[in-house]
Enzyme design. Structure first.
Site, PDB file in Angstrom:
ATOM      1  N   HIS A 287     -31.028  -9.950  -5.847  1.00 11.50           N
ATOM      2  CA  HIS A 287     -30.692  -9.308  -4.580  1.00 11.50           C
ATOM      3  C   HIS A 287     -30.631 -10.325  -3.448  1.00 11.50           C
ATOM      4  CE1 HIS A 287     -31.044  -5.278  -6.184  1.00 11.50           C
ATOM      5  NE2 HIS A 287     -32.186  -5.619  -6.758  1.00 11.50           N
TER       6      HIS A 287
ATOM      7  N   VAL B 298     -56.066 -10.564 -26.423  1.00  7.73           N
ATOM      8  CA  VAL B 298     -57.303 -11.148 -25.894  1.00  7.73           C
ATOM      9  C   VAL B 298     -58.363 -10.056 -25.770  1.00  7.73           C
ATOM     10  CG1 VAL B 298     -56.448 -10.886 -23.543  1.00  7.73           C
ATOM     11  CG2 VAL B 298     -58.285 -12.489 -23.987  1.00  7.73           C
TER      12      VAL B 298
END
Ligand SMILES: Cc1cc2nc3c(=O)[nH]c(=O)nc-3n(C[C@H](O)[C@H](O)[C@H](O)COP(=O)(O)OP(=O)(O)OC[C@H]3O[C@@H](n4cnc5c(N)ncnc54)[C@H](O)[C@@H]3O)c2cc1C
Ligand SMILES: Cc1cc2nc3c(=O)[nH]c(=O)nc-3n(C[C@H](O)[C@H](O)[C@H](O)COP(=O)(O)OP(=O)(O)OC[C@H]3O[C@@H](n4cnc5c(N)ncnc54)[C@H](O)[C@@H]3O)c2cc1C
Lengths: 478, 414
Positions: free
Chosen positions: A51, A173
């Site tokens: 943009h 994790v």
């Protein structure tokens, strides 16, 4: 134990940019994702627009990083060998839209956006051929651009890996412990250390945050659905064409891709849980909105439906560096996150360097773009086939992808790819027949390459099996 | 091999084979270019029988049918290029091909496009819901099961009642799958009657008409689908939707001609067939380029493909030899009851004219009427006319006085 300067969680466009930026500054980084590939979140299903920056509210991080990021893209695209379409964008409206468009123009100028211009019908007709007769005005933002967001993410990760970065995929994790000499990170199988943690996990941001002992960031989700059209419809919109925006969204747009397709979307549907299904009501909304803006649309030419989810926290991006904890969190990166990502990465890098991380000069190894036979001259292609006959063996007829290109990508990717992963890298099975001709052969080529059975080739994650043995009577045979 | 031919046939399926063989009978130098590693096209994966009943008067499997033609090549001097894809055709007929041997330019005087068809993708029917593994086109499924010796799942829902889907329903049942049912959005099946009977009815596989899949469920692999009845205006009756547990969705939702090369050349297209607009010689809007087989319009019976393609080969040869009469053209139109008609143009003369078409719905006890300038030239009464089955009428051009119009008229009194 392996020790890194920085561990970056989340391999979307934001994590990838941070990973690449830090690696090229000579820092030892590792990129971690729970998925089987990079770019499995919002970064693979968005509008792909860089943009200009007129849409962001004044004095926000969105505005700042969008405008900065927009300027950075062309050079990065060139360095990575990634296509970028410098086509500009349009916001269009009927005869009553002049006020809103002027407000957008003013906001854009305040945000530092250059090259904004309001066009009348005749000005618009010079740019676009298929605007509905009710369209009277448009805001033309010349600086808007289009890219392939997933390809860009993949290219960034490749570049970092070539220059000393490391990656851990399928890494769930489950503990992050602060020790005297840094963080000890573990998934219960593999441990490593890092001085700094960068959390760019989007919808999973709190999974990492809680392990570091941070309070949860409240998240909301807004789904965006799309329809993609056959390449024959290319040119329907020569650049992103937006309707005049509402409070919640930039609206449903018509947009070309750098690969020569056209898409319509996204919708903006608030959802409770992160999921990317496409709905009948969403598709109908897209059709109704587009017909108000664009003529000569043939919805029979839809080849694919898909959706992505914007993860938000409040109205602005949330970017916070906890200097005591050596912990960076980048959250709520909804639109214009793609546009802003390179500038966010630069900001993260500068903050870490200010805190004391040492920049080192590296011997830069450039990323070679994937071979694309359609971009070669006849002479170049002939020479290539002479060297390796697989480049003359077309597998995907719609997108003209050769066995040579597939083997090249399998070969240079340091982890096992899925059929979806190959698709995003090479467009094989991404054309108008969506793989009905070449999917079986692609599976065979991948199985041969990985020296495994065809049934071990997955569509996406480990659970997404494609084929099974005949005599077993089914993939999920009891 | 040389790179100069009188005629190049693109595609080595049943259409390409028939037209090449016919064209070579005129003493011309003909080549077939096929991108696959063998000739035969889609027939190679159709290991079921039912081919050749009309042309050979015997029941053959797909590969057997193809082999009959491949053997006929022996007596000809047709050159065959395998593993060779046509990338581009330039005006005045320079063809650029790619193969593992490299790029090659081939020059010729006439071209027959016999490029077959492709399957429509899930997006074409706006298949909603999630996008997990386990959604596969019927043609892919056929290739995986018949040629690669693998299976695609266990509890299977088939979307669309196209012929390949019907054949695959039976095939998957043979391999031990639970084929839950075939869901067709239209009130009538799109596959052949004989396939409904032999593939579904004989194996108790239910066919649900006016019912379709409205949502796919499952993240990694398909977990099920929601199906719903389809109302008369083609909207879905979602109040009556029901969940069906399955792990695989096979799409048999229609075929469409592969018209990339035709489009690239700017040949005039017929939006109703998605193939080229052709005249009675099967010649496209560019003189010297002919189109036939599934690349022209989707056929259900291979025997008809062969016959049509023989005409294309023959006419292409006549074109090269300067023997094609294209004076005084007239149009063929269609009126009530037809979805499309081929050809669009014919020329005055005294030969016969073959007109192919499909009906737009099921007709019971109806007349196919061919008129020229209000004069009825031909009227054929049919007990049943099905959209799934291509119809043809053959007329003598001597009877014709101008443009033709074909209509279907149902006998109201019955
Ligand atoms: C419909 C739509 C349209 C958009 N259009 C535009 C546009 O045109 N222009 C623009 O600038 N922006 C646009 N955006 C915004 C843009 O797509 C996002 O801002 C951007 O992709 C966010 O990138 P990200 O890296 O933060 O997140 P993601 O791409 O979602 O990446 C997050 C990654 O984190 C991983 N992860 C999550 N949890 C864990 C964990 N516990 N451990 C390890 N890894 C984890 C995920 O697997 C994923 O790979 C759009 C967004 C949407 C949804
Ligand atoms: C799955 C299926 C089941 C069927 N079952 C029956 C049945 O039971 N009984 C019956 O009578 N009929 C059946 N039919 C119908 C009939 O067999 C087919 O319509 C017919 O074989 C089509 O022949 P074709 O040559 O037009 O197309 P294809 O067989 O598709 O041949 C086209 C060839 O062109 C090649 N090609 C395309 N583009 C290029 C290019 N650019 N360069 C080089 N080569 C190219 C393709 O590789 C292919 O080999 C079935 C059809 C299908 C699809």
């Amino acid at each position: 134990m392996q020790k890194y300067d920085v561990a970056i969680f989340g391999a979307g466009i934001v994590g990838a940019f941070i990973f690449d930026t830090l690696t090229l500054k000579g820092l030892k980084c590792v990129l971690i994702d729970k998925g089987e590939d990079v770019c499995l979140g919002a970064s693979k299903a968005n509008s792909g627009i860089i943009h200009a920056g007129y849409d962001c509210a004044r004095d926000t991080l969105k505005a700042k990083f969008n405008v900065l990021g927009n300027k950075m893209y062309p050079e990065i695209a060139k360095r990575l060998g990634e296509p970028i379409g410098e086509c500009g964008s349009l916001v269009v409206g009927d005869k009553d839209s002049l006020l809103i468009l002027t407000e957008l123009l003013n906001r854009g100028m305040y945000n530092g956006v250059k090259n904004l211009e309001i066009l009348d019908r005749s000005g618009l007709e010079k740019l676009e051929k298929n605007l509905n007769k009710n369209i009277a005005y448009g805001l033309y933002a010349k600086d808007a651009k289009i890219i392939s967001p997933y390809h860009f993410t993949i290219a960034l990760v490749e570049e970092s890996l070539l220059n000393g970065g490391e990656i851990k995929l399928n890494y769930n994790v489950n503990s992050i412990q602060r020790q005297n000499d840094g963080y000890l990170i573990s998934d219960g199988k593999e441990n490593f250390m890092a001085n700094y943690i960068v959390n760019a996990c989007a919808e999973g941001v709190n999974e990492i945050g809680s392990l570091v002992g941070e309070p949860a960031i409240p998240l909301t989700y807004t789904k965006g659905e799309y329809v993609l059209l056959d390449k024959d419809e290319f040119g329907l919109a020569c650049r992103p064409i937006f309707p005049t925006p509402t409070k919640n969204s930039k609206g449903i747009l018509a947009c070309p891709t750098v690969n020569g397709n056209t898409f319509f979307g996204p919708t903006a549907e608030d959802i409770k849980e992160y999921e990317t299904s496409v709905t009948l009501s969403g598709i109908n909304k897209i059709k109704t909105s587009i017909l108000k803006m664009i003529d000569n649309v043939n919805f029979k030419r839809i080849i694919k439906l898909y959706a992505g989810v914007r993860v938000k926290t409040g109205d602005d991006f949330y970017i916070n560096f906890n200097e005591n904890k050596n912990y960076f969190v980048i959250a709520g990166i909804c639109s214009p996150g793609l546009s802003a990502a390179p500038a966010i990465a630069e900001y993260v890098a500068n903050s870490l360097i200010e805190k004391g991380l040492q920049v080192k000069a590296i011997k830069f190894t450039p990323r070679r773009p994937y071979t694309n036979i359609l971009k070669l001259s006849n002479q170049e292609l002939s020479n290539l086939i002479k060297k390796d006959k697989n480049y003359g063996d077309i597998v995907c007829n719609c997108e003209k992808v050769t066995k040579g290109e597939i083997l090249e990508v399998l070969n240079r990717t340091p982890f096992k790819l899925t059929t979806d992963g190959i698709k995003r890298r090479l467009r094989v099975t991404m054309g108008r027949c969506q793989g009905s001709f070449c999917y079986p052969r692609l599976i065979k080529i991948m199985a041969d390459y990985y020296n495994c059975d065809e049934k071990e080739i997955c569509f996406r994650g480990k659970e997404s099996l494609i084929v099974c043995d005949i005599k077993e009577g089914g993939i999920y045979a009891e | 091999m040389q790179n100069n031919y009188d005629i190049v046939v693109i595609g080595g399926g049943s259409a390409g084979l028939a037209s090449a063989i016919k064209a070579s009978k005129y003493g011309l130098k003909v080549a077939i270019i096929e991108r696959d590693n063998k000739l035969g096209g889609i027939l190679n994966q159709c290991i079921h029988n039912g081919f050749g009943l009309s042309y050979f008067k015997q029941e053959l499997t797909g590969p057997e049918y193809a082999n009959k033609f491949i053997q006929m090549l022996d007596g000809t001097n047709i050159d065959v290029y395998l593993n060779t894809t046509v990338l581009e055709i330039k005006k005045h007929f320079e063809i650029l091909t790619i193969s593992p041997k490299g790029l090659e330019k081939i020059v010729c005087k006439g071209i027959v496009l016999a490029t077959g068809c492709r399957e429509r993708p899930s997006g074409a029917i706006n298949l909603c819901g999630s996008r997990p593994a386990g959604i596969i086109s019927a043609g892919s499924a056929q290739k995986i099961v018949n040629l690669q010796g693998k299976m695609i799942g266990k509890d299977i829902v088939i979307v669309g009642s196209g012929d390949i889907g019907l054949i695959m329903a039976r095939r998957l049942r043979f391999e031990g799958a639970n084929v839950i049912g075939v869901y067709e959005i239209m009130p009538y099946p799109s596959g052949l009657k004989r396939n409904i009977v032999q593939c579904l009815d004989d194996y108790n596989i239910p066919l649900h008409l006016s019912k379709t899949v409205v949502e796919v469920v499952g993240k990694d692999r398909v977990k099920g689908v929601f199906v719903a009845p389809v109302k008369n205006d083609f909207s879905f009756d979602l109040d009556k939707r029901e969940f069906i547990k399955c792990d695989t969705i096979v799409l048999s939702i229609g075929l469409t001609p592969s018209n990339e090369l035709a489009n690239q050349l700017g040949l005039k297209q017929n939006p109703l067939t998605n193939g080229c607009v052709v005249d009675e010689y099967l010649q496209t809007s560019t003189s010297g380029i002919f189109s036939c087989g599934n690349g022209l319009h989707v056929h259900d019976i291979v025997d008809n493909v062969t016959r049509e393609s023989e005409r294309a080969g023959e006419n292409c040869a006549k074109y090269v030899l300067g023997q094609l009469n294209t004076t005084t053209p007239h149009s063929v139109y269609f009126g009530d009851g037809l979805r499309y008609v081929n050809p669009s143009v014919f020329y005055e003369g005294d030969e016969i004219l073959t007109i192919n078409f499909r009906s737009s719905k099921i007709y019971k006890n109806a007349d196919i009427i061919v008129k020229s300038k209000d004069k009825e030239i031909r009227k054929i009464n049919k007990k049943i006319i099905l959209p799934a089955e291509m119809e043809s009428v053959i007329i003598s051009k001597k009877d014709i006085v101008g443009d033709l119009i074909v209509t279907i008229k149902e006998h109201k009194d019955e």
